[in-house]
Design a protein around this motif. Structure first.
Motif, short mmCIF file in Angstrom:
data_model
loop_
_atom_site.label_atom_id
_atom_site.label_comp_id
_atom_site.label_asym_id
_atom_site.label_seq_id
_atom_site.Cartn_x
_atom_site.Cartn_y
_atom_site.Cartn_z
N ALA A 55 0.99 -1.21 -0.11
CA ALA A 55 -0.13 -0.13 0.13
C ALA A 55 0.96 1.33 0.05
CB ALA A 55 -0.87 -0.13 1.29
N VAL A 56 1.89 1.39 0.86
CA VAL A 56 2.70 2.39 0.96
C VAL A 56 3.60 2.48 -0.48
CG1 VAL A 56 5.11 3.38 1.85
CG2 VAL A 56 3.45 2.32 3.31
N TYR A 114 -4.82 0.13 2.20
CA TYR A 114 -3.81 0.78 3.25
C TYR A 114 -4.37 0.74 4.64
CZ TYR A 114 -0.36 4.43 4.42
OH TYR A 114 0.74 5.04 5.00
N SER A 129 4.12 4.68 8.39
CA SER A 129 3.88 4.44 6.89
C SER A 129 3.70 5.77 6.09
CB SER A 129 2.69 3.74 6.84
OG SER A 129 1.38 4.44 7.30
#
Lengths: 253, 70
Positions: A86-87, A189, A229
């Protein structure tokens, strides 16, 4: 509170996975034959219910809670994979999930298959739908069983997943097109953050950590992982800029 | 046997995939935390170490994927 802890992450993760499964099912149904597609979906849902029922119930009934907390280690591993992906997506180093594009690819691939038989089952429709729903559903089953077992709340976790399934599938059936407007990347995320947070907490308890502040430390962990994150997203963007590759697609989907 | 192998391959891909560091890293972090606990380190400090180790594994994975290359 414990009920929500198990149900909400299972619901959110399931929305993501069911949206992906729906794209495959719609592509097969629209391109080939609905009857065989829906039989494939039914078969996969049945298989998933058996998997969750057997593994979930067996783990909750037969395995001591101290051992089950070690299952949090798997949740931690799985969550860290979700979160880093997701990052990378948010930072532009990985292609964002696009259901409309995936739907178009699936339809194009299915058009190359042999024609639908005039009578009886279309085994291509059945197999593609069964496999698609089963594979996406296994991720849901994994989250439901690990979350449900670690929190001792298998029922609410399964209910969260079931509600997500009904919601996504009924919306898809009504609209008859992929749910491309669901904010899948944002959901992934959020789910990644939750999985890593609960995975750290439960796996820590599993090895014997008595967390100071008990359950309240979950909020601290969640906030800390969120801050780190977001810093990760900025760092990824900076690294891509240094490589002179704006919006580069470094990692494969 | 083919189905057992396929089942194993599925779970390997599911949990390890193409980034084995993200599978081994958290396990190493948990082992490190377990050693600290057994060594008498307080739960609070061990928890912080566990969190930092997990975050470090994630950061390293991000760096290895997106780092500038010569």
């Amino acid at each position: 509170m414990q009920t929500l802890v198990a149900a909400v992450p299972a619901f959110l993760a399931s929305v993501v996975e069911f949206v992906e499964a729906l794209t495959i099912v719609l592509a097969v149904g629209v391109t080939r034959q609905w009857r065989s597609t829906l039989i494939g979906v039914g078969g996969a849902v049945l298989a998933l219910a058996v998997i969750v029922g057997v593994f979930g119930t067996a783990s909750v009934v037969l395995v001591p809670i101290e051992i089950l907390r070690l299952v949090g280690g798997f949740l931690l591993i799985y969550g860290l994979q979700w979160l880093t992906k997701a990052v990378l997506r948010a930072g532009g180093a990985k292609a964002k999930h696009d259901e409309a594009a995936i739907y178009a690819r699936e339809v194009a691939a299915l058009r190359d298959e042999p024609p639908v038989p005039a009578t009886g089952m279309d085994w291509i429709s059945f197999t593609v739908a069964f496999k698609g729903v089963l594979l996406e559903g296994l991720e849901v089953a994994f989250i439901v069983v690990t979350f449900g077992a670690s929190a001792g709340q298998l029922g609410p976790a399964a209910l969260g997943a079931a509600v997500a399934g009904v919601l996504v599938l009924s919306t898809g059936a009504a609209l008859h097109r992929p749910l491309a407007r669901v904010p899948e990347n944002g959901l992934k995320y959020a789910v990644g953050l939750m999985l890593v947070t609960f995975g750290t907490f439960w796996a820590g308890e599993g090895i014997g950590i008595a967390w100071p502040g008990s359950d309240a430390v979950l909020l601290v962990l969640l906030a800390a992982y969120l801050v780190l994150s977001l810093a990760g997203v900025r760092a990824v963007r900076a690294m891509l800029t240094a490589r002179s590759l704006p919006a580069a697609l470094v990692a494969k989907e | 046997m083919r189905y057992v192998r396929a089942f194993g391959a599925f779970w390997y891909d599911f949990l390890v995939g193409d980034r084995p560091g993200l599978f081994l890293g958290p396990l190493v972090a948990l082992f490190l935390a377990w050693i600290l606990l057994r060594g008498g380190v307080s739960a609070g400090i061990t928890g912080i170490v566990l969190f930092a180790a997990v975050a470090g594994v994630g950061a390293l994975s991000l760096f290895l994927t997106a780092r500038p290359r010569a």
